[in-house]
Design a protein around this motif. Sequence first.
Motif, mmCIF file in Angstrom:
data_model
loop_
_atom_site.group_PDB
_atom_site.id
_atom_site.type_symbol
_atom_site.label_atom_id
_atom_site.label_comp_id
_atom_site.label_asym_id
_atom_site.label_seq_id
_atom_site.Cartn_x
_atom_site.Cartn_y
_atom_site.Cartn_z
ATOM 1 N N GLU A 32 0.708 -1.272 -0.070
ATOM 2 C CA GLU A 32 0.300 -0.101 0.053
ATOM 3 C C GLU A 32 0.710 1.278 -0.184
ATOM 4 O O GLU A 32 0.523 2.313 -0.803
ATOM 5 N N LYS A 33 2.006 1.409 0.899
ATOM 6 C CA LYS A 33 3.032 2.515 0.759
ATOM 7 C C LYS A 33 3.574 2.677 -0.796
ATOM 8 O O LYS A 33 3.483 3.737 -1.280
ATOM 9 N N TRP A 34 3.897 1.271 -1.279
ATOM 10 C CA TRP A 34 4.714 1.483 -2.337
ATOM 11 C C TRP A 34 3.425 2.162 -3.645
ATOM 12 O O TRP A 34 4.030 2.763 -4.523
ATOM 13 N N MET A 35 2.272 1.578 -3.355
ATOM 14 C CA MET A 35 1.238 1.796 -4.393
ATOM 15 C C MET A 35 0.770 3.349 -4.252
ATOM 16 O O MET A 35 0.656 4.196 -5.158
ATOM 17 N N ARG A 36 0.878 3.965 -2.958
ATOM 18 C CA ARG A 36 0.595 5.334 -2.813
ATOM 19 C C ARG A 36 1.811 6.274 -3.465
ATOM 20 O O ARG A 36 1.568 7.446 -4.138
ATOM 21 N N LYS B 151 1.396 6.303 -7.402
ATOM 22 C CA LYS B 151 0.503 7.150 -7.524
ATOM 23 C C LYS B 151 1.042 8.567 -7.761
ATOM 24 O O LYS B 151 0.721 9.382 -8.774
ATOM 25 N N VAL B 152 1.779 8.712 -6.601
ATOM 26 C CA VAL B 152 2.300 10.397 -6.534
ATOM 27 C C VAL B 152 3.036 10.616 -7.676
ATOM 28 O O VAL B 152 3.202 11.640 -8.257
ATOM 29 N N LEU B 153 4.087 9.562 -7.697
ATOM 30 C CA LEU B 153 4.955 10.262 -8.964
ATOM 31 C C LEU B 153 4.494 10.179 -10.260
ATOM 32 O O LEU B 153 4.866 10.969 -11.089
ATOM 33 N N GLN B 154 3.318 9.194 -10.493
ATOM 34 C CA GLN B 154 2.683 9.144 -11.832
ATOM 35 C C GLN B 154 2.166 10.736 -11.981
ATOM 36 O O GLN B 154 1.928 11.252 -13.058
ATOM 37 N N ALA B 155 1.380 10.976 -10.943
ATOM 38 C CA ALA B 155 0.776 12.024 -11.031
ATOM 39 C C ALA B 155 1.565 13.450 -11.106
ATOM 40 O O ALA B 155 1.324 14.197 -11.884
#
Length: 106
Positions: free
Chosen positions: A70-74, A77-81
């Motif tokens: 979950e930490k990695w996914m968050r 997503k921030v990096l992609q945004a």
Amino acid sequence: MRLTDALLSKLPRGHIFKGKHRLVKPVTGLDVHKKLRDLQREEQNMFYLRHSYLTTEESYGHSKEQGRFEKWMRKWKVLQAEKFAKHKPMENHLSHLRSTDGWESY
């Protein structure tokens, strides 16, 4: 001619690292020591792999309990945004074409 043969007699004819008469580096004590150290390190690694710290039952799901995915996914997503631009409506892209509001005003 004889002098040249005497000076160059140590080198093999043709490619010096291929073939029947290739140039072979002699094995030294340092080479043997390095190889033994590499083998000991590999044996130690194999020991750690055979006798793991956690059992199979203990290691199942330990990452899920810590919430690593979950930490990695968050973070992902921030990096992609940040990588991609925000969505903008077409009005913002084409606003420079609107010089006047009327159709027939010159």
